[in-house]
Every structure is written in structure tokens, then in C-alpha cells.
Design a protein around this motif. Structure first.
Motif, short mmCIF file in Angstrom:
data_model
loop_
_atom_site.label_atom_id
_atom_site.label_comp_id
_atom_site.label_asym_id
_atom_site.label_seq_id
_atom_site.Cartn_x
_atom_site.Cartn_y
_atom_site.Cartn_z
N LYS A 1 -8.99 14.71 8.54
CA LYS A 1 -10.11 15.59 8.15
C LYS A 1 -10.29 15.63 6.64
N THR A 2 -9.35 15.01 5.92
CA THR A 2 -9.42 15.01 4.45
C THR A 2 -9.69 13.59 3.97
N TRP A 3 -9.86 13.45 2.65
CA TRP A 3 -9.89 12.11 2.11
C TRP A 3 -8.59 11.41 2.41
N LEU A 4 -8.67 10.13 2.68
CA LEU A 4 -7.49 9.26 2.74
C LEU A 4 -7.46 8.53 1.40
N VAL A 5 -6.32 8.58 0.73
CA VAL A 5 -6.21 7.97 -0.60
C VAL A 5 -5.02 7.02 -0.62
N THR A 6 -5.24 5.80 -1.08
CA THR A 6 -4.14 4.84 -1.22
C THR A 6 -4.13 4.24 -2.62
N SER B 1 -1.27 -11.84 17.00
CA SER B 1 -0.64 -10.52 17.08
C SER B 1 -1.54 -9.48 16.43
N PHE B 2 -1.47 -8.27 16.96
CA PHE B 2 -2.34 -7.18 16.52
C PHE B 2 -1.54 -5.90 16.48
N LYS B 3 -1.67 -5.14 15.41
CA LYS B 3 -0.99 -3.85 15.29
C LYS B 3 -1.97 -2.79 14.81
N ALA B 4 -1.87 -1.59 15.40
CA ALA B 4 -2.60 -0.41 14.92
C ALA B 4 -1.54 0.67 14.71
N LEU B 5 -1.26 0.99 13.44
CA LEU B 5 -0.11 1.81 13.09
C LEU B 5 -0.55 3.11 12.41
N LYS B 6 -0.09 4.23 12.96
CA LYS B 6 -0.39 5.53 12.35
C LYS B 6 0.38 5.69 11.05
N VAL B 7 -0.35 5.95 9.97
CA VAL B 7 0.29 6.13 8.67
C VAL B 7 -0.16 7.46 8.06
N LYS B 8 0.65 7.97 7.14
CA LYS B 8 0.32 9.24 6.49
C LYS B 8 0.87 9.26 5.07
N TYR C 1 0.85 -1.20 0.00
CA TYR C 1 0.00 0.00 0.00
C TYR C 1 0.87 1.24 0.00
N TRP C 2 0.55 2.18 -0.86
CA TRP C 2 1.19 3.49 -0.84
C TRP C 2 0.14 4.50 -0.38
N ILE C 3 0.46 5.25 0.67
CA ILE C 3 -0.48 6.29 1.14
C ILE C 3 -0.21 7.54 0.31
N ILE C 4 -1.20 7.97 -0.43
CA ILE C 4 -1.03 9.09 -1.37
C ILE C 4 -1.47 10.40 -0.73
N GLU C 5 -2.53 10.36 0.07
CA GLU C 5 -3.09 11.59 0.64
C GLU C 5 -3.72 11.26 1.99
N GLY C 6 -3.58 12.17 2.94
CA GLY C 6 -4.30 12.03 4.19
C GLY C 6 -3.51 11.27 5.25
N GLU C 7 -4.23 10.90 6.30
CA GLU C 7 -3.61 10.16 7.40
C GLU C 7 -4.62 9.16 7.96
N GLY C 8 -4.10 8.11 8.56
CA GLY C 8 -5.01 7.09 9.07
C GLY C 8 -4.31 6.10 9.96
N ILE C 9 -5.00 5.03 10.27
CA ILE C 9 -4.43 3.95 11.08
C ILE C 9 -4.59 2.65 10.29
N LEU C 10 -3.46 1.99 10.09
CA LEU C 10 -3.45 0.67 9.46
C LEU C 10 -3.63 -0.36 10.56
N VAL C 11 -4.60 -1.24 10.41
CA VAL C 11 -4.86 -2.28 11.40
C VAL C 11 -4.49 -3.62 10.80
N LEU C 12 -3.63 -4.35 11.53
CA LEU C 12 -3.16 -5.67 11.08
C LEU C 12 -3.40 -6.67 12.18
N GLN C 13 -3.89 -7.84 11.82
CA GLN C 13 -4.01 -8.89 12.84
C GLN C 13 -3.72 -10.25 12.23
N MET C 14 -3.01 -11.07 13.04
CA MET C 14 -2.64 -12.42 12.62
C MET C 14 -3.40 -13.41 13.51
#
Ligand SMILES: [Fe+2]
Length: 179
Positions: free
Chosen positions: A108-113, A81-88, A52-65
């Protein structure tokens, strides 16, 4: 988290081009009740690493195994395992093989990936239900092991009580290596 919660009719948009043209996803900013707008989330049924490439905005990527049983089958309600990672914008993220993944728009904006997951239009792939992805465990468990809610203007994790075992977790900054 709350099936009765109010939110916008459309949470996110996808244009699917596949591994070569790439797929584009656009998240609306906003809330569904106290939860930030997110994608549904899925597991891959084939062994590949999605980027994934984050193109615009900010968010949290959630991963779980998920844990595996003695026969090597994944257990949907037990999380290893569980991860919540701040991405931008600017971050490039590789999803580990077989990790469940979703993205939450906390900005507050669109998040675009952009992402490189395959599309097989000849095998009946659609935007919402690609053939390589399994959404059923997520539907069954009513989401991932934690929900991302807004509390006092900040994102916070809330455990999903549907799961039998879930590791403790906190929201962390994205780093190149996890798992
Ligand atoms: Fe995926």
C-alpha cells in the motif's frame, strides 16, 4: 497483460547513479487493471550479477531464465525456470547472471529499491534504456511468463499465453538461494 487497462500515468521513478552512487527506483502503489504496478523488466546482455536492496515497502521479485538453442542463443518464448519471490524492506537480493527480472509493488506504500547496475552516460545511457539491458524480448512477449494480479485481495500468478513453454510456478517467500 491488458494494454487497454486503466492505471496511473507514471508507474515508477528512477534516479540513476550507477555502480558507485547506486540507482534508486520508486514504485507507485496501485493497479493497472487487475495487475499490480511493476517495472518493465529486462535481461542483461553482459554477464554480471546485479544486487537489489529493498529499502521500503513490499513486493514480488519476478525472475525468469530462458532456454537456449543448440548454438547457445536464448529462446525468448521458452522459459527454463521461473520464480516469483515475496520481498520486503531489509532484503538484499542478487539477480543471477542473465536472469530476466522485474519487481511488482504489492503493498500500500511506495516500494523503494537501491541497485548497483552500471550507468554509461558517455555511451548514451538513459534512465529508461540502460545500455547493459535488453527490453526487446519483454516487449515482444508482452511481459514476463506470468503476470501478477490481485484476486480476493491477494497476489496471484496468471500465465502469459504468448509463451510456448513455461514451467509451473507459485508465489514463494524469498530465500537466499534459487536457480
Ligand atoms: Fe537489471
Amino acid at each position: 497483460m491488458d494494454p487497454e487497462a486503466q492505471g496511473p500515468d507514471i508507474h515508477y521513478y528512477m534516479i540513476r547513479g550507477g555502480s558507485d552512487k547506486k540507482n534508486i527506483t520508486v514504485w507507485e502503489p496501485g493497479m493497472v487493471g487487475s495487475e499490480y504496478i511493476k517495472t518493465y523488466g529486462h535481461y542483461h546482455i553482459i554477464d554480471f550479477k546485479e544486487t537489489y536492496w529493498i529499502i521500503e515497502g513490499e513486493g514480488i521479485l519476478v525472475l525468469q531464465m530462458r532456454k537456449k538453442d543448440a548454438s547457445g542463443n536464448f529462446i525468448d518464448n521458452e522459459i527454463e525456470s521461473f520464480k516469483a519471490l515475496k520481498v520486503k524492506a531489509g532484503d538484499k537480493i542478487e539477480i543471477p547472471s542473465f536472469a530476466g527480472h522485474l519487481l511488482v509493488n504489492t503493498g500500500k506504500t511506495w516500494l523503494v529499491t537501491s541497485d548497483d547496475s552500471p550507468v554509461h552516460f558517455d555511451k548514451g545511457d538513459s534512465a529508461s534504456m540502460p545500455q547493459h539491458a535488453d527490453y526487446e524480448p519483454v516487449r515482444k512477449m508482452k511481459g514476463f511468463a506470468y503476470y501478477i494480479i490481485e484476486k480476493n485481495g491477494q497476489p496471484e500468478l496468471v500465465k502469459n499465453s504468448q509463451y510456448l513453454s513455461v514451467p509451473e510456478a507459485k508465489i514463494e517467500k524469498f530465500k537466499k538461494s534459487w536457480f
